[in-house]
Scaffold this motif. Structure first.
Motif, PDB file in Angstrom:
ATOM      1  N   ARG A  58      47.004  95.214  53.035  1.00  0.00           N
ATOM      2  CA  ARG A  58      48.375  95.162  53.233  1.00  0.00           C
ATOM      3  C   ARG A  58      48.991  94.296  51.869  1.00  0.00           C
ATOM      4  NH1 ARG A  58      48.499  92.932  57.656  1.00  0.00           N
ATOM      5  NH2 ARG A  58      48.752  90.799  57.084  1.00  0.00           N
ATOM      6  N   GLU A  59      48.063  93.324  51.655  1.00  0.00           N
ATOM      7  CA  GLU A  59      48.685  92.306  50.500  1.00  0.00           C
ATOM      8  C   GLU A  59      48.186  93.022  49.024  1.00  0.00           C
ATOM      9  OE1 GLU A  59      49.852  89.157  50.179  1.00  0.00           O
ATOM     10  OE2 GLU A  59      50.150  89.342  52.387  1.00  0.00           O
ATOM     11  N   VAL A  66      40.115  92.173  56.270  1.00  0.00           N
ATOM     12  CA  VAL A  66      39.956  93.291  55.401  1.00  0.00           C
ATOM     13  C   VAL A  66      41.393  93.934  55.382  1.00  0.00           C
ATOM     14  CG1 VAL A  66      39.117  95.391  54.886  1.00  0.00           C
ATOM     15  CG2 VAL A  66      37.649  93.594  55.392  1.00  0.00           C
ATOM     16  N   LEU A  67      41.897  94.066  56.445  1.00  0.00           N
ATOM     17  CA  LEU A  67      43.170  94.657  56.710  1.00  0.00           C
ATOM     18  C   LEU A  67      44.412  94.089  56.076  1.00  0.00           C
ATOM     19  CD1 LEU A  67      43.049  95.763  60.417  1.00  0.00           C
ATOM     20  CD2 LEU A  67      42.777  97.360  58.446  1.00  0.00           C
ATOM     21  N   THR A  68      44.225  92.564  56.186  1.00  0.00           N
ATOM     22  CA  THR A  68      45.392  91.708  55.327  1.00  0.00           C
ATOM     23  C   THR A  68      45.214  92.035  54.050  1.00  0.00           C
ATOM     24  OG1 THR A  68      45.129  89.933  57.154  1.00  0.00           O
ATOM     25  CG2 THR A  68      46.059  89.506  54.917  1.00  0.00           C
ATOM     26  N   GLY A  86      43.524  84.276  49.879  1.00  0.00           N
ATOM     27  CA  GLY A  86      43.974  82.781  49.862  1.00  0.00           C
ATOM     28  C   GLY A  86      44.496  82.502  51.474  1.00  0.00           C
ATOM     29  N   ALA A  87      45.804  81.768  51.356  1.00  0.00           N
ATOM     30  CA  ALA A  87      46.442  81.359  52.726  1.00  0.00           C
ATOM     31  C   ALA A  87      47.009  82.390  53.556  1.00  0.00           C
ATOM     32  CB  ALA A  87      47.409  80.523  52.224  1.00  0.00           C
ATOM     33  N   ALA A  88      46.974  83.829  52.908  1.00  0.00           N
ATOM     34  CA  ALA A  88      47.353  85.045  53.654  1.00  0.00           C
ATOM     35  C   ALA A  88      46.451  85.443  54.660  1.00  0.00           C
ATOM     36  CB  ALA A  88      47.554  86.274  52.769  1.00  0.00           C
ATOM     37  N   LEU A  89      45.154  84.853  54.621  1.00  0.00           N
ATOM     38  CA  LEU A  89      44.059  85.124  55.634  1.00  0.00           C
ATOM     39  C   LEU A  89      44.232  84.194  56.861  1.00  0.00           C
ATOM     40  CD1 LEU A  89      40.800  85.727  53.167  1.00  0.00           C
ATOM     41  CD2 LEU A  89      42.574  87.564  54.348  1.00  0.00           C
TER      42      LEU A  89
END
Length: 344
Positions: free
Chosen positions: A181-182, A176-178, A190-193
């Protein structure tokens, strides 16, 4: 820090990305836990080759000068919008460093090899190569590449799980925090997680099992933590200029003399006993907390303004104190007030 204590750890490194703003809370959390804070930051430096992946370093100060260099590196990077690797030539002193192998890039690429060699020249035996294992594809091969590169350059491996949360159950919150930020919904990140739940604190035996191909990496992490004992975040304090009092006079003595002179002006017939006691109480507290220079500085500003006919009036938590009344900073008679000086 509580979780680290449960796992038998004696020290915990905390490295926020491009800031040290979380370290005060980390220091507070470490107190009473039995786990020592190793303060640091994770900084991204511009790659020496245009278009290449930035070089990321974990940096931990082991002396006060290293903390100053770390803060300057962060400030200069934010101010200029860039952070060249060459800035470490001037700002690398007093810091332990560890290179984070860039994701998705063959470590054998010439630019990364040359960058690592340059860092080794700057840091010498203070440089390490990060080794972590999160159960990703081809991770074993990649760790062998890290070991080979480190052996070629003469940089030892350092074990860290690069934890983002204290327990595996917190992975969803990290996602969720990611997403925050995104600026995208979780399902669109996607790949950011994170690929799995493995980026959490793990006990020593688990880390040894994960990095059994490089047991020296565990030892290196202990060595770095021990080296960083020379710096404690509690050492960082604001230091006032030394010229707030006449030469050879202690700031508290100068403040006391100014307060006594002001008291005589305020109460020509003598200071009432309750107020005299209150003045002594306030002066003792100011001396204990080493705030004398602050009051002397404010007094100097007020005297400057009033000497030139500039309207000014003190305010704030200490404004209604007996000290400020005697110094002429405020005009509120403390005999008519009953404010708590300690709140300042």
């Amino acid at each position: 820090f509580d979780r680290a204590a449960e796992l038998g750890m004696t020290a915990l490194g905390v490295c926020d990305r491009d800031t040290v703003s979380g370290l005060v809370r980390a220091l507070e959390a470490s107190r009473g836990s039995g786990v020592r804070l190793v303060a640091g930051a994770r900084l991204r430096f511009d790659a020496p080759v245009p278009g290449a992946t930035p070089v990321e370093l974990l940096l931990w100060p082991f002396e006060l000068a290293g903390w100053a260099n770390l803060c300057r590196l962060i400030t200069d990077g934010h101010r200029r919008g860039e952070r060249p690797l060459g800035s470490l030539q001037m700002r690398g002193g007093g810091l332990m460093a560890a290179v984070l192998p860039p994701p998705g890039v063959a470590l054998a690429e010439q630019w990364f090899l040359e960058a690592t060699e340059g860092l080794a020249r700057v840091f010498g035996d203070r440089l390490s190569m990060v080794m972590s294992r999160h159960g990703l594809p081809d991770e074993g091969l990649r760790l062998r590449q890290v070991l080979a590169l480190g052996a070629h350059v003469g940089v030892p491996p350092l074990a860290t799980n690069l934890p983002r949360y204290h327990h595996a159950s917190r992975r969803e919150l990290a996602d969720v925090l990611t997403a925050v930020r995104e600026g995208r919904p979780v399902e669109a990140c996607g790949a950011a997680l994170a690929a799995n739940h493995e980026a959490h604190l793990k006990p020593g035996p688990a880390m040894q099992a994960l990095l059994d191909l490089a047991p020296q990496a565990i030892d290196r992490s202990v060595q770095v933590a021990e080296r960083c004992r020379g710096f404690d975040l509690a050492q960082v304090r604001w230091r006032y200029p030394a010229d707030v009092a006449p030469q050879g006079v202690r700031p508290i003595d100068h403040l006391r003399s100014l307060v006594q002179a002001g008291a005589r002006d305020r109460w020509p017939e003598g200071v009432p006993a309750p107020l005299a006691d209150r003045l002594e109480h306030e002066l003792a507290l100011v001396q204990e907390l080493r705030y004398e220079p602050y009051f002397l500085t404010v007094h100097e500003i007020v005297a400057f303004a009033r000497g030139r006919g500039i309207l000014c009036q003190g305010r704030g938590a200490a404004a209604n104190s007996a000290i400020c009344f005697c110094l002429g900073i405020t005009a509120v008679d403390p005999d008519r007030m009953d404010t708590l000086f300690e709140r300042f």
